[in-house]
Scaffold this motif. Sequence first.
Motif, PDB file in Angstrom:
ATOM      1  N   VAL B 187       0.844  -1.198   0.000  1.00  0.00           N
ATOM      2  CA  VAL B 187       0.000   0.000   0.000  1.00  0.00           C
ATOM      3  C   VAL B 187       0.884   1.255   0.000  1.00  0.00           C
ATOM      4  N   LYS B 205       1.472 -10.419  -8.634  1.00  0.00           N
ATOM      5  CA  LYS B 205       1.966 -11.296  -7.564  1.00  0.00           C
ATOM      6  C   LYS B 205       1.971 -12.755  -7.993  1.00  0.00           C
ATOM      7  N   HIS B 208      -0.300 -15.484  -6.734  1.00  0.00           N
ATOM      8  CA  HIS B 208      -1.137 -14.838  -5.719  1.00  0.00           C
ATOM      9  C   HIS B 208      -1.993 -13.715  -6.289  1.00  0.00           C
ATOM     10  N   LEU B 211      -2.741  -6.758  -8.091  1.00  0.00           N
ATOM     11  CA  LEU B 211      -3.395  -5.592  -7.498  1.00  0.00           C
ATOM     12  C   LEU B 211      -3.366  -4.437  -8.484  1.00  0.00           C
ATOM     13  N   VAL B 218      -8.162   0.561  -4.635  1.00  0.00           N
ATOM     14  CA  VAL B 218      -7.391  -0.645  -4.933  1.00  0.00           C
ATOM     15  C   VAL B 218      -8.346  -1.764  -5.343  1.00  0.00           C
ATOM     16  N   PHE B 219      -7.914  -2.520  -6.329  1.00  0.00           N
ATOM     17  CA  PHE B 219      -8.673  -3.666  -6.811  1.00  0.00           C
ATOM     18  C   PHE B 219      -7.755  -4.875  -6.812  1.00  0.00           C
ATOM     19  N   PHE B 220      -8.326  -6.011  -6.455  1.00  0.00           N
ATOM     20  CA  PHE B 220      -7.535  -7.232  -6.424  1.00  0.00           C
ATOM     21  C   PHE B 220      -8.143  -8.290  -7.327  1.00  0.00           C
ATOM     22  N   PRO B 222      -7.658 -12.235  -8.195  1.00  0.00           N
ATOM     23  CA  PRO B 222      -6.928 -13.430  -7.781  1.00  0.00           C
ATOM     24  C   PRO B 222      -6.316 -14.109  -8.997  1.00  0.00           C
ATOM     25  N   ASP B 256     -13.202   1.214 -13.517  1.00  0.00           N
ATOM     26  CA  ASP B 256     -14.030   0.007 -13.615  1.00  0.00           C
ATOM     27  C   ASP B 256     -13.626  -0.875 -14.792  1.00  0.00           C
ATOM     28  N   LYS B 259     -10.387  -2.685 -14.166  1.00  0.00           N
ATOM     29  CA  LYS B 259     -10.568  -3.907 -13.367  1.00  0.00           C
ATOM     30  C   LYS B 259     -10.871  -5.092 -14.279  1.00  0.00           C
ATOM     31  N   ARG B 260     -11.787  -4.865 -15.227  1.00  0.00           N
ATOM     32  CA  ARG B 260     -12.136  -5.957 -16.145  1.00  0.00           C
ATOM     33  C   ARG B 260     -10.914  -6.362 -16.968  1.00  0.00           C
ATOM     34  N   ILE B 263      -8.711  -8.617 -14.972  1.00  0.00           N
ATOM     35  CA  ILE B 263      -9.235  -9.989 -14.933  1.00  0.00           C
ATOM     36  C   ILE B 263      -8.989 -10.698 -16.269  1.00  0.00           C
ATOM     37  N   VAL B 300     -14.413 -15.585  -6.681  1.00  0.00           N
ATOM     38  CA  VAL B 300     -14.570 -14.616  -5.585  1.00  0.00           C
ATOM     39  C   VAL B 300     -16.041 -14.276  -5.351  1.00  0.00           C
TER      40      VAL B 300
END
Lengths: 309, 309
Positions: B187, B205, B208, B211, B218-220, B222, B256, B259-260, B263, B300
């Motif tokens: 962070v 990561k 893992h 981010l 912040v968006f995560f 997986p 937004d 984020k997509r 992924i 998730v």
Amino acid sequence: MSLVVIGSVAFDALETPFGKTDKIIGGAATYITLSASYSVKPVKLVAVVGDDFPQSDVLLLQEHGVDTEGLQIKEGEKSFFWSGKYSTDLNSRETLQTELNVLADFDPIIPDSYQDCKYLMLGNLTPQVQRLVIQRLVNRPKLIVLDTMNFWMDVALEELITTIEMVDVLSINDEEARQLSGEYSLVKAARKIMAMGPKYLIIKKGEHGALLFCKNKVFFAPALPLEEVFDPTGAGDTFAGGFIGYLAATDDISFDNMKRAVIHGSAMASFCVEKFGTERLVNLTKEEIEARERQFAELVNVEPISIEA
Amino acid sequence: MSLVVIGSVAFDALETPFGKTDKIIGGAATYITLSASYSVKPVKLVAVVGDDFPQSDVLLLQEHGVDTEGLQIKEGEKSFFWSGKYSTDLNSRETLQTELNVLADFDPIIPDSYQDCKYLMLGNLTPQVQRLVIQRLVNRPKLIVLDTMNFWMDVALEELITTIEMVDVLSINDEEARQLSGEYSLVKAARKIMAMGPKYLIIKKGEHGALLFCKNKVFFAPALPLEEVFDPTGAGDTFAGGFIGYLAATDDISFDNMKRAVIHGSAMASFCVEKFGTERLVNLTKEEIEARERQFAELVNVEPISIEA
């Protein structure tokens, strides 16, 4: 719904890059019961301490709704003591001292008032003692969650496997899942471990979140990226306490509800690491916990694509 | 929307616990362009190879919609070559051999037909060369994404920082974020790095997840727990290619949509590691990609609590 927790109640002395403590209250069951107490009361504790354990700490547990009828206080004996030192990045720790003391011959006594147990949390302890608790309950609980660690895989693997066979949920970290299964891939490891008995497996990955497995289903809860991690001690136990507390409070053991329980547990653990020992855990509000759970939801939330896009 | 990608196109020789390869096609721009090509065509490539680079591999790129007008082929010279060996758990790798060859004096030429560039992906290369590409574009692109690695932090930190100042999105891994910022907390690291210039920071990561940071948000995303990881080579580049390809295809750089894109990039990377080199990446279908994206969403997904509960 009646929740029983067994585990160590002890003294810890901690050293992190940010400071050190004298003997403070610690132990798996301490973190588990405190964490669970934010979801459900009472939390019925089975543990043992020596007469060196301060009455004020017993009171602290009681004030959080922990039923201490099953807490044995051994006159003339000393409480379990562990001291450890964390590496600079907090990712590894060295045990400086372990004194088993009262834990060496712990005989867990289940008070009659605990026999209504529907949810049983077996915190990290000798697998034999964990099993004894299951055997001493007249009726099998609706859900048994077992937390353990690599130490027992090293020194008491057969006993551990016999205990694992008897539980519904096993909670271990990624390295332990690899050690227990002999598989590096966590997907393969999960399959092998669930074949040992538990219907559900939680693999805790610390700062990298937690995985929940059931048959071919998998759920992932991230860990919240934190500004400061002060002391990781008890994070896994706090997670487990939040997890089973949530399930006991909602009395719903569907996979969907277990996902929510994993997120609640992760939120509780994220508080735990912000201060030394149980310091942050004893002073939480419902509002703080709910706000943090919303942060977890936000962290992985993706807005659906709008129709205009 | 017009996408330009610069980076290495090269030969790799790989050794993992599961086998080894002779010289196969590799390089950051190879993985990036192939990955992006599933979202948008053409992908305009700027790179350099020697005359040892097979025409069949150029054709392979072209068949995936990669525009190779900006691919220089140097007569009498050899392509960049890297060979490496992965540890048993695939978490670390040792460089066995690096031959810069044509990359030693790479002068990136931007064809006129690339000047409509709206999305620019600077794959891992000398920061000076990455900067030169920005300078040689007549109009600044709408979005510039920079991928780099610890090597440049070690040997060309000032040049790297000057380049970082000029971009919108920086994509690095967790160890690199810590090295670049001097902060262990991701962070804090993110805050320092965004203060250097980029509005967005992606911290990869590996197994893992990843981010995405923007200001205080912040968006995560997986990583998918995989049955088998065969060869991690190119996973980060495949992620970056998927990320910018998605943005270029949708032409939407809102948080937004990023984020997509993260992924989508994670889904592309999860294919990459399933086989050696680009093997899995050259034969994907839209259906496979969409199915995997749904797996990410499922991983998730938490059902809202039903009214009865």
